[in-house]
Design an enzyme around this catalytic site. Structure first.
Site, PDB file in Angstrom:
ATOM      1  N   TRP A 162       4.346  35.461  35.344  1.00  0.00           N
ATOM      2  CA  TRP A 162       3.070  36.189  35.374  1.00  0.00           C
ATOM      3  C   TRP A 162       3.323  37.621  35.811  1.00  0.00           C
ATOM      4  O   TRP A 162       4.418  37.924  36.309  1.00  0.00           O
ATOM      5  CB  TRP A 162       2.103  35.502  36.367  1.00  0.00           C
ATOM      6  CG  TRP A 162       0.659  35.732  36.000  1.00  0.00           C
ATOM      7  CD1 TRP A 162      -0.237  36.532  36.634  1.00  0.00           C
ATOM      8  CD2 TRP A 162      -0.029  35.150  34.891  1.00  0.00           C
ATOM      9  NE1 TRP A 162      -1.443  36.487  35.981  1.00  0.00           N
ATOM     10  CE2 TRP A 162      -1.344  35.652  34.907  1.00  0.00           C
ATOM     11  CE3 TRP A 162       0.330  34.263  33.870  1.00  0.00           C
ATOM     12  CZ2 TRP A 162      -2.293  35.301  33.936  1.00  0.00           C
ATOM     13  CZ3 TRP A 162      -0.613  33.913  32.916  1.00  0.00           C
ATOM     14  CH2 TRP A 162      -1.905  34.422  32.963  1.00  0.00           C
ATOM     15  N   ASP A 192      -1.455  45.953  37.640  1.00  0.00           N
ATOM     16  CA  ASP A 192      -2.846  46.421  37.725  1.00  0.00           C
ATOM     17  C   ASP A 192      -3.815  45.253  37.520  1.00  0.00           C
ATOM     18  O   ASP A 192      -3.397  44.124  37.288  1.00  0.00           O
ATOM     19  CB  ASP A 192      -3.094  47.530  36.696  1.00  0.00           C
ATOM     20  CG  ASP A 192      -3.127  47.001  35.270  1.00  0.00           C
ATOM     21  OD1 ASP A 192      -2.558  45.929  34.988  1.00  0.00           O
ATOM     22  OD2 ASP A 192      -3.737  47.668  34.412  1.00  0.00           O
ATOM     23  N   GLU A 242      -3.454  43.022  34.676  1.00  0.00           N
ATOM     24  CA  GLU A 242      -2.230  42.204  34.753  1.00  0.00           C
ATOM     25  C   GLU A 242      -1.188  42.605  33.717  1.00  0.00           C
ATOM     26  O   GLU A 242      -0.362  41.791  33.314  1.00  0.00           O
ATOM     27  CB  GLU A 242      -2.559  40.710  34.607  1.00  0.00           C
ATOM     28  CG  GLU A 242      -3.798  40.292  35.366  1.00  0.00           C
ATOM     29  CD  GLU A 242      -3.926  38.789  35.545  1.00  0.00           C
ATOM     30  OE1 GLU A 242      -4.342  38.134  34.584  1.00  0.00           O
ATOM     31  OE2 GLU A 242      -3.609  38.282  36.633  1.00  0.00           O
ATOM     32  N   GLU A 243      -1.227  43.845  33.276  1.00  0.00           N
ATOM     33  CA  GLU A 243      -0.318  44.265  32.208  1.00  0.00           C
ATOM     34  C   GLU A 243       0.651  45.355  32.630  1.00  0.00           C
ATOM     35  O   GLU A 243       1.795  45.377  32.182  1.00  0.00           O
ATOM     36  CB  GLU A 243      -1.138  44.781  31.010  1.00  0.00           C
ATOM     37  CG  GLU A 243      -1.971  43.700  30.332  1.00  0.00           C
ATOM     38  CD  GLU A 243      -2.965  44.267  29.330  1.00  0.00           C
ATOM     39  OE1 GLU A 243      -3.205  45.486  29.357  1.00  0.00           O
ATOM     40  OE2 GLU A 243      -3.494  43.475  28.525  1.00  0.00           O
ATOM     41  N   GLU A 289     -16.420  36.734  28.415  1.00  0.00           N
ATOM     42  CA  GLU A 289     -15.598  37.854  28.880  1.00  0.00           C
ATOM     43  C   GLU A 289     -15.835  39.083  28.009  1.00  0.00           C
ATOM     44  O   GLU A 289     -15.987  40.194  28.496  1.00  0.00           O
ATOM     45  CB  GLU A 289     -14.123  37.452  28.818  1.00  0.00           C
ATOM     46  CG  GLU A 289     -13.171  38.534  29.283  1.00  0.00           C
ATOM     47  CD  GLU A 289     -11.714  38.073  29.159  1.00  0.00           C
ATOM     48  OE1 GLU A 289     -11.219  37.928  28.020  1.00  0.00           O
ATOM     49  OE2 GLU A 289     -11.081  37.847  30.200  1.00  0.00           O
TER      50      GLU A 289
END
Ligand SMILES: *[C@@H]1O[C@H](CO)[C@@H](O)[C@H](O)[C@H]1NC(C)=O
Ligand SMILES: *[C@@H]1O[C@H](CO)[C@@H](O)[C@H](O)[C@H]1NC(C)=O
Length: 598
Positions: free
Chosen positions: A140, A196, A199-200, A422
């Site tokens: 992750w 960030d 998550e990238e 979302e």
């Protein structure tokens, strides 16, 4: 002159009531759906919780494409902050137990060793856990350093509530040790890169650092309130603020630095950071990027403009009118679409700014924010416009309409059952990706509160907005301890079943002339659906307090105003904004709301 003046006000009044009616009723209808949507996703008794442990908040019940049945520290903390502010604003004490269960769960999660480390060795930066509170060990984007800061802010907000209820020892014994761990994580690691909020990107994120600065400032204040201290907070907060100034590039807030991601840096990371650190007691300070600051307004324009040409659903919408807002223009996740929570954040920043201007009693247009204002009031030029001036009125009504426009975009693409996903498709607005996204619902709650002028507590920005003139790379080691006392004293009453209907008494203090009647009118049928002919009259038995009791379903959220009906049939409205009320859900079958004419 007198006639012109009064017809100007009548015109504005009609516009406000007619133009906003549909957004008003959408917000009133969606607000309880959003609250329920959040509660459904919290274990152990949420209707959609997928078996989550007590106090564990799932990101969404979606099990595949995407699988979001995990608990993220960031999403959960933002959600609990929203619930805490909702509890404080609406007196909905049924939320206390939910928040306490969340806190007990965090005490446990802090101790779970995970791929980012252990309690005092970086493990608090782990972004997500399994819903049975075990570590997620797959690969992750880790660590993510915003989680501990956001959780500290949520717990500090709830601590203030407990202190206001005389429960300081509960804060000292149960909540503070958890907060202290999170503050210690922030002071130790803020000056290292991490992933960030999307998550990238690994680097230094504006959203993360802004949240970290706020957490340290209010963490130190809470510490001194309860007889503790946080010297490491005091040493690091100004350094974070110093570093934050580097994210301003003269036109917008660049999302990430210390990275080489090939992007423009235009990213909703910035607006989310701005609303997260809104302080209702602050001026329009650029250093802390307050919602009404010139920097944050210029950024609002640059960011929202970046989505105008790339989403078909935005095509043909003129400058100065709201559009659907995504994460960043280069986004390719699900082909890159608008997100509900980012579009709502664009509205929330503007409602926050309106609140700040009304406190400050003026609006300053300068070279930094001129382009933002020009879209809304084309004739505007630089200067400071005092409350009461026609320019101030023109700006605030244009900003309010612009903000409502963002809510109207979300309204347009909300399915009829009110469920928030979302994302929604950039080409036709169809809801996409995870259904019932907790963060989408939480962002609705915070937007609706801001729109109603229900602001969260100050975090102390007024004494923490001066950045040192030279920045230094730094770090401070704080105090970590295993939270051992995790059971809250039973203070909230329990009852079964909870009241389904509540007799709500509205008291309105109003000095009137003989023959006048005070009436209440609002967004629900029991209050006439804004039709003044169906407004409910109050009695003057205790004049000058006017009073009426209305039976309403528990949990109903609505907006309302009082009106004065004169003997001749004339109608005088209270001044804006609309009042907002949520019928408490709890044991009591009665409730009282005290207001006075404005
Ligand atoms: C650490 O802080 C210094 C001083 O503000 C800054 O120049 C540097 O980029 C920071 N590095 C990280 C990774 O935060
Ligand atoms: C409303 O006012 C009455 C009379 O002053 C007071 O007793 C009551 O506590 C107030 N209720 C609320 C909810 O403020």
């Amino acid at each position: 002159m007198v006639n012109l003046f009064s017809s100007f006000f009548i015109a504005v009044g009609c516009f406000a009531i007619r133009g906003l009616a549909s957004v008003d009723s959408y917000v009133a209808t969606e607000d309880p759906i959003a609250l329920q949507g959040v509660l459904n996703n919290i274990g152990p008794s949420g209707a959609e919780d997928q078996g989550a442990a007590s106090g564990i908040i799932i990101a969404s019940p979606s099990t595949n494409n995407p699988n979001y049945v995990y608990t993220w520290t960031r999403d959960s903390a933002l959600t609990i902050k929203a619930l805490t502010d909702y509890l404080i604003a609406n007196g909905d004490t049924s939320l206390v137990a939910v928040i306490e269960q969340y806190i007990s769960a965090q005490a446990k999660l802090q101790t779970i060793s995970n791929p980012s480390g252990g309690l005092s060795t970086g493990g608090l930066g782990e972004p997500k856990f399994n819903i049975d509170e075990s570590a997620f060990t797959g690969s992750w984007g880790r660590p993510q350093r915003d989680g501990p800061a956001l959780r500290a802010t949520a717990l500090i907000a709830f601590s203030r509530y407990l202190i206001s209820k005389g429960q300081t020892s509960t804060v000292q014994d149960i909540v503070w040790p958890i907060i202290q761990n999170d503050l210690s994580y922030v002071t130790q690691y803020w000056n290292q890169t991490g992933f960030d909020l999307w998550e990238e990107v690994s680097g230094s994120s504006f959203f993360t650092l802004n949240a970290q600065h706020r957490a340290l400032v209010e963490g130190s204040t809470l510490a001194s309130q309860i007889g503790k201290s946080c010297s490491y907070c005091d040493s690091q907060a100004p350094e974070i603020l110093c570093f934050l100034q580097n994210f301003w590039n003269g036109q917008y807030i660049t999302a990430n630095i210390n990275t080489n991601d090939g992007r423009s840096g235009k990213d909703a990371n910035s607006i989310l950071g701005v609303i997260q650190t809104f302080d209702p007691a602050a001026a329009c300070d650029d250093t802390t990027f307050q919602p009404c600051s010139a920097r944050a307004l210029s950024n609002h324009k640059v960011l929202t403009d970046s989505f105008r040409s790339i989403y078909s659903i935005n095509s043909g919408i003129p400058q100065g009118s709201a559009v659907a807002v995504g994460r960043y223009p280069e986004d390719s996740y699900y082909n890159g679409n608008p997100w509900y929570l980012n579009t709502l954040a664009a509205a929330e920043q503007l409602y926050d700014a309106l609140y700040q201007w009304s406190k400050i009693n003026s609006i300053t247009v300068n070279n930094v924010n001129l382009a933002f204002f020009n879209d809304l009031v084309p004739s505007i030029s630089t200067g400071t416009y005092a409350a009461g001036s026609s320019t101030y009125a023109a700006i605030t009504s244009a900003v309010k309409a612009y903000a409502d426009g963002y809510v109207a975009v979300v309204q347009k693409y909300t399915p009829s059952n009110g469920k928030l996903y979302e994302q929604f498709s950039k080409s036709d607005g169809t809801p996409l990706s995870a259904i019932d996204l907790t963060w989408s619902y939480a962002s609705f709650l915070t937007m609706a509160a801001a729109r109603a002028g229900q602001v969260p507590a100050s975090w102390g920005e007024a004494s923490a907005h001066t950045a040192p003139s030279a920045c230094v790379a730094s770090s401070a080691v704080g105090v970590y301890s295993t939270p051992t006392d995790t059971v809250f004293p039973s203070s909230s009453p329990t009852c079964s079943p909870i009241a389904s209907t509540v007799a709500v008494t509205f008291n309105e203090y109003a000095i009137t002339t003989y023959g006048d009647t005070i009436n209440i009118v609002g967004s629900i049928s029991q209050l006439g659906n804004w039709n003044t002919n169906n407004a409910v009259p109050l009695n003057a038995n205790n004049y000058p307090t006017w009073s009426v009791t209305v039976n309403l379903p528990a949990g109903t959220s609505f907006q309302y105003k009082f009106i004065n009906k004169g003997a001749s049939g004339s109608i005088t409205w209270e001044s804006d904004p609309n009042r907002f009320y949520t019928v408490p859900t709890g044991c009591s079958t009665t409730a009282t709301e005290n207001d006075s004419w404005r």
